[in-house]
Design a protein around this motif. Structure first.
Motif, PDB file in Angstrom:
ATOM      1  N   GLY A 181       0.809  -1.211   0.000  1.00  0.00           N
ATOM      2  CA  GLY A 181       0.000   0.000   0.000  1.00  0.00           C
ATOM      3  C   GLY A 181       0.838   1.254   0.000  1.00  0.00           C
ATOM      4  O   GLY A 181       0.532   2.229  -0.704  1.00  0.00           O
ATOM      5  N   VAL A 182       1.930   1.254   0.773  1.00  0.00           N
ATOM      6  CA  VAL A 182       2.820   2.421   0.819  1.00  0.00           C
ATOM      7  C   VAL A 182       3.470   2.653  -0.535  1.00  0.00           C
ATOM      8  O   VAL A 182       3.494   3.777  -1.054  1.00  0.00           O
ATOM      9  CB  VAL A 182       3.888   2.243   1.912  1.00  0.00           C
ATOM     10  N   VAL A 183       3.997   1.589  -1.122  1.00  0.00           N
ATOM     11  CA  VAL A 183       4.690   1.728  -2.411  1.00  0.00           C
ATOM     12  C   VAL A 183       3.739   2.208  -3.491  1.00  0.00           C
ATOM     13  O   VAL A 183       4.052   3.138  -4.254  1.00  0.00           O
ATOM     14  CB  VAL A 183       5.336   0.386  -2.809  1.00  0.00           C
ATOM     15  N   SER A 184       2.561   1.607  -3.573  1.00  0.00           N
ATOM     16  CA  SER A 184       1.606   2.009  -4.613  1.00  0.00           C
ATOM     17  C   SER A 184       1.107   3.425  -4.371  1.00  0.00           C
ATOM     18  O   SER A 184       0.813   4.155  -5.329  1.00  0.00           O
ATOM     19  CB  SER A 184       0.430   1.031  -4.657  1.00  0.00           C
ATOM     20  N   GLY A 185       1.016   3.847  -3.109  1.00  0.00           N
ATOM     21  CA  GLY A 185       0.587   5.210  -2.822  1.00  0.00           C
ATOM     22  C   GLY A 185       1.618   6.251  -3.215  1.00  0.00           C
ATOM     23  O   GLY A 185       1.273   7.320  -3.725  1.00  0.00           O
ATOM     24  N   ILE A 186       2.896   5.940  -2.989  1.00  0.00           N
ATOM     25  CA  ILE A 186       3.962   6.871  -3.366  1.00  0.00           C
ATOM     26  C   ILE A 186       3.993   7.059  -4.882  1.00  0.00           C
ATOM     27  O   ILE A 186       4.098   8.185  -5.384  1.00  0.00           O
ATOM     28  CB  ILE A 186       5.318   6.357  -2.853  1.00  0.00           C
ATOM     29  N   VAL A 187       3.883   5.960  -5.608  1.00  0.00           N
ATOM     30  CA  VAL A 187       3.892   6.052  -7.078  1.00  0.00           C
ATOM     31  C   VAL A 187       2.712   6.874  -7.557  1.00  0.00           C
ATOM     32  O   VAL A 187       2.836   7.721  -8.453  1.00  0.00           O
ATOM     33  CB  VAL A 187       3.856   4.636  -7.688  1.00  0.00           C
ATOM     34  N   MET A 188       1.555   6.655  -6.957  1.00  0.00           N
ATOM     35  CA  MET A 188       0.355   7.366  -7.366  1.00  0.00           C
ATOM     36  C   MET A 188       0.494   8.869  -7.171  1.00  0.00           C
ATOM     37  O   MET A 188       0.038   9.674  -8.001  1.00  0.00           O
ATOM     38  CB  MET A 188      -0.838   6.846  -6.575  1.00  0.00           C
ATOM     39  N   SER A 189       1.133   9.263  -6.087  1.00  0.00           N
ATOM     40  CA  SER A 189       1.218  10.688  -5.760  1.00  0.00           C
ATOM     41  C   SER A 189       2.019  11.475  -6.785  1.00  0.00           C
ATOM     42  O   SER A 189       1.779  12.679  -6.966  1.00  0.00           O
ATOM     43  CB  SER A 189       1.825  10.869  -4.370  1.00  0.00           C
ATOM     44  N   TYR A 190       2.961  10.839  -7.459  1.00  0.00           N
ATOM     45  CA  TYR A 190       3.770  11.555  -8.448  1.00  0.00           C
ATOM     46  C   TYR A 190       2.923  12.059  -9.612  1.00  0.00           C
ATOM     47  O   TYR A 190       3.296  13.024 -10.289  1.00  0.00           O
ATOM     48  CB  TYR A 190       4.890  10.655  -8.976  1.00  0.00           C
TER      49      TYR A 190
END
Length: 480
Positions: A72-81
């Protein structure tokens, strides 16, 4: 000259990319929000009762939580870009309002989770039971706080309040209380958190049902897993339907066009509002083909009278209408799953009262099939909410077409294809490993002599056959 990629322009590709990444991301926090609280309950029950079955369940789900949380953390960071790459205009104009809220989420929630996660994962036996319990609670509280800030941000985009627009076209906060506690926020917060708890309950129940169907009914941890999940389903699923209804009334007050699309009301009703159960939206012709509905009941559902009138989509300019078919069907998927969840919960109460909770194989099969239903429902709910808001990104204030970056369609399309390939490869492997962990039997507590196996044998589950002991198990098999 505007370019296209596979026949799609840059705006549509950016929307598809964000929809793909946010849907992929949200399935992880939708699970971990509820799972963190479930772990806190298990740890608390273990410390209070000293029943090692709860400890075994805690250790079983702790590994799954750690991996899901990381994904969840990894996918959230990518999404924020994407806010900076594909939606730079949106970021610039809404940054003064939404930027601080996102920063508060990091400072209050993410740091809280990250700070106590290590103690929760590795601290048992290294710190006292009290501190370990506090760490587990803080992780659970952190997930809820994170959801609170994110939902405040998203709700403001649906019901913007407490702002003004400066000369540069930016949304500037005037009243932070009005910004944070905007009109739709309380309803959406409770509906989303409850959905997360139900999602976790049905995943846990599905895993427990799978083990029961495999004949592991003598494992106390498996029985507790399934029982606790069914209690959650029976209690929370009916409440979720009530919360969803209240959110629907709030949506009708502030975003009536979305509700018209959800219900398929193309035409204006003068003497009673029908409730359409089925139909095929025909947006080009402005009608619901093959409509099947219940006359006049839609009025009381929407808080009106039996003979109430209501303007339909025929009073809304076409440019301001959302894609009706997608909203109409995603809403029905969400509601249908909600009623199925309630049905399973009530079914479990019946067989529990009959003393057959661990014997009713049809209930176990139903719970297994319904295991991923919460994830499907939350995605369908987000599609209903977000697509129903179109054509606005900030409802009534900023069009989605005005929010995108000036990018070439080929660049957005190439990044979308890269996301799809990488996500399915990386996260697909992660989900596969989660299934492997879920398939393992929780370490067994010492064998309980007081279990009445007579009804289980009489039911024909495994008559006269010893069950396969899990690796590392420590309980003996029932004597013949």
């Amino acid at each position: 000259m505007e370019t296209t990629f596979l026949g799609l322009d840059a705006l549509m590709l950016a929307r598809i990319q964000f929809a793909f990444t946010v849907a992929f991301h949200f399935i992880f926090p939708a699970f971990t929000i509820g799972l963190a609280s479930f772990l806190a309950v298990l740890n608390g029950w273990y410390l209070w009762s000293k029943d090692e079955a709860y400890l075994h369940l805690f250790n079983f789900w702790l590994k799954i939580f750690a991996i899901t949380f990381a994904m969840g953390v990894v996918s959230g960071i990518v999404m924020s870009y994407q806010f900076g790459t594909n939606w730079s205009v949106f970021s610039d104009r809404t940054g003064p309002v939404l930027g601080p809220l996102m920063a508060y989420e990091v400072l209050t929630a993410f740091f809280l989770e990250a700070g106590f996660l290590g103690i929760m994962l590795f601290g048992r036996g290294k710190v006292g039971n009290g501190l370990h319990m506090v760490a587990t609670l803080m992780v659970a509280v952190g997930t809820a706080i994170s959801a609170t800030w994110i939902l405040s941000v998203n709700s403001w985009m649906h019901t913007p309040a407490g702002f003004s627009v400066n000369d540069a076209g930016q949304f500037v906060p005037e009243d932070w209380w009005a910004v944070i506690f905007n009109p739709s926020f309380p309803y959406r917060l409770i509906h989303t958190l409850t959905a997360a708890y139900l999602t976790t309950a049905f995943i846990v129940g599905g895993v427990g049902a799978w083990h029961l169907l495999r004949g592991r009914w003598q494992n106390k941890s498996v029985r507790k897993m399934f029982s606790m999940a069914m209690w959650m389903a029976a209690i929370v699923a009916p409440l979720q339907i009530v919360f969803g209804h209240e959110q629907g009334l709030n949506t009708y007050e502030y975003q009536p066009t979305k509700v018209l699309a959800m219900e398929g009301h193309f035409e204006t009703h003068e003497n009673g509002i029908p409730l359409y159960l089925f139909g095929i939206p025909n947006q080009e012709e402005g009608r619901l083909d093959y409509a099947v509905g219940i006359p006049k009941i839609g009025g009381p559902i929407l808080g009106k009278g039996w003979n109430a009138s209501m303007d339909g989509l025929d009073t809304v300019p076409e440019a301001e209408q959302p894609p009706v078919a997608m909203v109409f069907w995603s809403f029905r998927i969400m509601v249908g799953i909600g009623f199925l969840m309630m049905g399973v919960g009530l079914w479990s109460l019946w067989v529990r009262w009959k003393g057959r909770l661990y014997e009713d194989r049809w209930l176990h099969r139903a719970a297994l099939v319904m295991g991923p239903s919460g994830l499907v429902a939350v995605i369908a709910g987000w599609i209903t909410t977000e697509v129903g808001r179109q054509p606005y990104v900030v409802y009534g204030e900023m069009l989605t077409a005005e929010a995108s970056s000036p990018l070439d369609a080929g660049a957005v399309g190439a990044s979308l294809l890269a996301f799809i390939v990488i996500y399915f490869a990386v996260f697909g492997a992660g989900v596969g490993y989660l299934f492997k962990l879920m398939g393992k039997t929780p370490e067994r507590a010492p064998y309980e002599e007081d279990i009445d196996y007579g009804p289980l044998r009489a039911s024909g589950i495994v008559p006269g056959v010893q069950q396969e002991a899990p690796k590392g198990g420590n309980d003996r098999q029932p004597a013949e």
